[in-house]
Structure formats: C-alpha cells, structure tokens
Design a protein around this motif. Structure first.
Motif, PDB file in Angstrom:
ATOM      1  N   PRO A 108       0.793  -1.223  -0.006  1.00  0.00           N
ATOM      2  CA  PRO A 108       0.217   0.029  -0.035  1.00  0.00           C
ATOM      3  C   PRO A 108       0.850   1.176   0.165  1.00  0.00           C
ATOM      4  N   VAL A 109       0.279   2.416  -0.581  1.00  0.00           N
ATOM      5  CA  VAL A 109       0.801   3.495  -0.129  1.00  0.00           C
ATOM      6  C   VAL A 109       0.820   4.176   1.095  1.00  0.00           C
ATOM      7  N   ASP A 110      -0.351   3.790   1.687  1.00  0.00           N
ATOM      8  CA  ASP A 110      -0.561   4.343   3.190  1.00  0.00           C
ATOM      9  C   ASP A 110      -1.519   3.426   3.975  1.00  0.00           C
ATOM     10  N   GLU A 111      -1.429   3.231   5.258  1.00  0.00           N
ATOM     11  CA  GLU A 111      -2.380   2.397   5.732  1.00  0.00           C
ATOM     12  C   GLU A 111      -3.198   3.462   6.757  1.00  0.00           C
ATOM     13  N   VAL A 112      -4.643   3.477   6.485  1.00  0.00           N
ATOM     14  CA  VAL A 112      -5.224   4.231   7.428  1.00  0.00           C
ATOM     15  C   VAL A 112      -6.386   3.806   8.427  1.00  0.00           C
ATOM     16  N   GLY A 113      -6.527   2.530   8.672  1.00  0.00           N
ATOM     17  CA  GLY A 113      -7.236   2.036   9.644  1.00  0.00           C
ATOM     18  C   GLY A 113      -7.433   0.498   9.474  1.00  0.00           C
ATOM     19  N   GLY A 151      -7.808  13.331  -3.886  1.00  0.00           N
ATOM     20  CA  GLY A 151      -8.333  12.540  -5.147  1.00  0.00           C
ATOM     21  C   GLY A 151      -8.606  11.117  -4.927  1.00  0.00           C
ATOM     22  N   ALA A 152      -8.197  10.546  -3.976  1.00  0.00           N
ATOM     23  CA  ALA A 152      -8.335   8.988  -3.609  1.00  0.00           C
ATOM     24  C   ALA A 152      -9.645   8.839  -3.699  1.00  0.00           C
ATOM     25  N   LYS A 153     -10.278   7.863  -4.370  1.00  0.00           N
ATOM     26  CA  LYS A 153     -11.534   7.258  -4.410  1.00  0.00           C
ATOM     27  C   LYS A 153     -11.936   6.079  -3.521  1.00  0.00           C
ATOM     28  N   PRO A 154     -12.846   5.939  -2.600  1.00  0.00           N
ATOM     29  CA  PRO A 154     -12.970   4.583  -1.773  1.00  0.00           C
ATOM     30  C   PRO A 154     -14.086   3.706  -2.612  1.00  0.00           C
ATOM     31  N   THR A 155     -13.731   2.548  -2.246  1.00  0.00           N
ATOM     32  CA  THR A 155     -14.573   1.381  -2.771  1.00  0.00           C
ATOM     33  C   THR A 155     -15.904   1.513  -2.042  1.00  0.00           C
ATOM     34  N   GLU A 156     -16.911   0.672  -2.657  1.00  0.00           N
ATOM     35  CA  GLU A 156     -18.027   0.636  -1.966  1.00  0.00           C
ATOM     36  C   GLU A 156     -18.172   0.145  -0.561  1.00  0.00           C
ATOM     37  N   THR A 157     -17.401  -0.769  -0.182  1.00  0.00           N
ATOM     38  CA  THR A 157     -17.230  -1.110   1.280  1.00  0.00           C
ATOM     39  C   THR A 157     -16.803  -0.209   2.168  1.00  0.00           C
ATOM     40  N   LYS A 193      -5.692  11.356   8.380  1.00  0.00           N
ATOM     41  CA  LYS A 193      -5.193  10.901   7.050  1.00  0.00           C
ATOM     42  C   LYS A 193      -6.261  10.497   5.864  1.00  0.00           C
ATOM     43  N   ILE A 194      -7.544   9.972   6.537  1.00  0.00           N
ATOM     44  CA  ILE A 194      -8.287   9.670   5.309  1.00  0.00           C
ATOM     45  C   ILE A 194      -8.826  10.942   4.847  1.00  0.00           C
ATOM     46  N   VAL A 195      -9.263  12.047   5.520  1.00  0.00           N
ATOM     47  CA  VAL A 195      -9.481  13.191   4.902  1.00  0.00           C
ATOM     48  C   VAL A 195      -8.678  13.724   3.951  1.00  0.00           C
ATOM     49  N   LYS A 196      -7.323  13.828   4.281  1.00  0.00           N
ATOM     50  CA  LYS A 196      -6.241  14.128   3.672  1.00  0.00           C
ATOM     51  C   LYS A 196      -6.337  13.547   2.172  1.00  0.00           C
ATOM     52  N   TRP A 197      -6.304  12.033   2.123  1.00  0.00           N
ATOM     53  CA  TRP A 197      -6.276  11.356   0.935  1.00  0.00           C
ATOM     54  C   TRP A 197      -7.572  11.608   0.081  1.00  0.00           C
ATOM     55  N   LEU A 198      -8.715  11.779   0.657  1.00  0.00           N
ATOM     56  CA  LEU A 198      -9.758  12.093   0.177  1.00  0.00           C
ATOM     57  C   LEU A 198      -9.736  13.394  -0.580  1.00  0.00           C
ATOM     58  N   GLU A 199      -9.336  14.290   0.231  1.00  0.00           N
ATOM     59  CA  GLU A 199      -9.102  15.672  -0.687  1.00  0.00           C
ATOM     60  C   GLU A 199      -7.972  15.774  -1.738  1.00  0.00           C
TER      61      GLU A 199
END
Length: 79
Positions: free
Chosen positions: A32-37, A60-66, A52-58
C-alpha cells in the motif's frame, strides 16, 4: 488512480482487513501507499485515522463501495 480499499489479513476463516490507500491496478494484498485504519469483520470493530483519510480524499483518492459504507458509518463522509 488511488483508491481507499481493504487489504485482507488474519488467518483462515477469521478475516480481518486493513483500510489502505493503493493504486487501483495493484493486487489486493500488494504494497500500500499508506495504511489508514482497520476493520475486523467478526467483532465489527473498526479504527480509522480520520485526518489521514480526509487528507487522501481531498487529494483525489476514491473509496470502494465497502470502504464508503464504513466511512459513512463513522460519520467521516455524509451520504
């Protein structure tokens, strides 16, 4: 493209997952690039690193459905 997705850990018939940031073309258990949980499916326990999650979402990282469902359950993302 970067994705927030689950990486399987744990032993046979006792899965546990880490929530990671990975390139969408890499395999499920790749580097992985980074572990967030993490998320344990048996005890329904999860621990998320919200900043970390908010930073990655800002960025441009897209979460999967789950992962999207887990983030909505933890009130990090609204529907």
């Amino acid at each position: 493209m970067l994705k927030l997705r689950l990486k399987r850990t744990g032993k046979k018939r006792a899965p546990s997952y880490r929530i990671v940031v990975m390139e969408h073309t890499s395999r499920r258990d790749g580097r992985p690039v980074d572990e967030v949980g993490f998320y344990n499916t048996i005890t329904k326990q999860s621990k998320l690193d919200t900043p970390k999650i908010v930073k990655w979402l800002e960025n441009g990282a897209k979460p999967t459905e789950t992962v999207m469902y887990l983030l909505q359950k933890a009130n990090i993302i609204q529907k």
